[in-house]
Design an enzyme around this catalytic site. Sequence first.
Site, PDB file in Angstrom:
ATOM      1  N   GLY A  14      -3.762  38.546  51.598  1.00 33.22           N
ATOM      2  CA  GLY A  14      -4.858  37.618  51.332  1.00 33.22           C
ATOM      3  C   GLY A  14      -5.211  37.596  49.853  1.00 33.22           C
ATOM      4  N   GLY A  17      -7.070  41.096  49.005  1.00 33.40           N
ATOM      5  CA  GLY A  17      -6.169  42.236  49.175  1.00 33.40           C
ATOM      6  C   GLY A  17      -5.015  42.228  48.187  1.00 33.40           C
ATOM      7  CB  SER A 108     -18.900  37.454  52.669  1.00 34.81           C
ATOM      8  OG  SER A 108     -19.459  36.186  52.462  1.00 34.81           O
ATOM      9  CB  CYS A 110     -22.170  34.219  54.114  1.00 33.61           C
ATOM     10  SG  CYS A 110     -21.102  35.213  55.148  1.00 33.61           S
ATOM     11  CE1 TYR A 137     -15.779  36.646  57.387  1.00 32.69           C
ATOM     12  CE2 TYR A 137     -17.573  36.116  55.894  1.00 32.69           C
ATOM     13  CZ  TYR A 137     -16.333  36.682  56.123  1.00 32.69           C
ATOM     14  OH  TYR A 137     -15.665  37.282  55.097  1.00 32.69           O
ATOM     15  CE  LYS A 141     -16.133  40.340  56.351  1.00 31.67           C
ATOM     16  NZ  LYS A 141     -15.078  41.338  56.124  1.00 31.67           N
ATOM     17  CG  LEU A 167     -14.381  36.520  46.013  1.00 34.55           C
ATOM     18  CD1 LEU A 167     -13.757  37.494  46.997  1.00 34.55           C
ATOM     19  CD2 LEU A 167     -14.583  37.174  44.656  1.00 34.55           C
ATOM     20  CG  HIS A 180     -14.247  29.499  51.060  1.00 33.16           C
ATOM     21  ND1 HIS A 180     -13.275  30.413  51.406  1.00 33.16           N
ATOM     22  CD2 HIS A 180     -15.337  29.830  51.791  1.00 33.16           C
ATOM     23  CE1 HIS A 180     -13.756  31.264  52.298  1.00 33.16           C
ATOM     24  NE2 HIS A 180     -14.997  30.935  52.555  1.00 33.16           N
ATOM     25  NE  ARG A 210     -22.655  27.796  48.192  1.00 34.78           N
ATOM     26  CZ  ARG A 210     -23.835  27.355  48.596  1.00 34.78           C
ATOM     27  NH1 ARG A 210     -24.885  27.424  47.781  1.00 34.78           N
ATOM     28  NH2 ARG A 210     -23.981  26.854  49.811  1.00 34.78           N
TER      29      ARG A 210
END
Length: 309
Positions: A14, A17, A108, A110, A137, A141, A167, A180, A210
Amino acid sequence: MEKNSKIYVAGHRGMVGSAIYRKLQKEGFTNLITKTSDELDLRNQQKVADFFSIEKPEYVFLAAAKVGGIIANNTYRADFLYENLAIQNNVIHQSYLTGVKKLMFLGSSCIYPKLAPQPLKEDYLLTGLLEETNEPYAIAKIAGIKMCDAYRAQYGCNFISVMPTNLYGYNDNYHPQNSHVLPALIRKFDEAKKSGENKVVIWGSGKPMREFLFADDLADACYFLMQTYNEPNLINVGTGEDLTIENLAILIQEVIGFEGDLTFDSTKPDGTPRKLMDVSKLHALGWKHQIELKDGLAMAYKDYLNNHA
């Protein structure tokens, strides 16, 4: 971490990662363990248990997750809740059982309440209602953060939680529905430029604000925190700077060289009005981002052209 310490990077393909993996390689770490999702389904409790008992990693970066933008989060609500809970439950619990020295859990922004004061301080967690579209989500988290703290409190595990802002960067997801806002705009502007369109339609009013951090900056922060931060509760990682979606679109338009007009479709959802991280805790420890937004956008666009377009 020693240069030959056994380090497991979960989610190494990802965006986050892979950035952490590159950073560790660059710093000279030689004993890195990775598994693709085909090789190891992190949702499978038995397979994760077998992996940890055989490999016995000393350090774990938990960057594996099911992720997506507004549409994906809102459409696949059960999947986002179940799969993220399963992944982190399995990895965190097996890290405890097999004696992992230190684990970093990546969350995250969020996780914070939709209408929390700005900028978002770490102690605003669980002080209000979440943004409805990505609530499943976010709940997963939040559970991960609390799980790390609980294992620290009950078992003495050195498990830490890092909360990045929005990100972007190498290996981003440019899917037309599930990406996103920033990668979605890169794709949109590039396709409009190539097909000679005279305008680009952008979801929402363009007014939400943002903050954006290049993934390689996050990796640098993760490397720094893995060596210096050993506390319960979470720590924010971001730039401490934000801009409107409209201004982001204008920046991307400049980087890509699209010469048409921008229009905003205010029938589409805006999401949270503002999500700016308070990064004073991180700055006080001595870390600050290096890659400014316009430079990062040029790097991301080059990666998009080379690998995703």
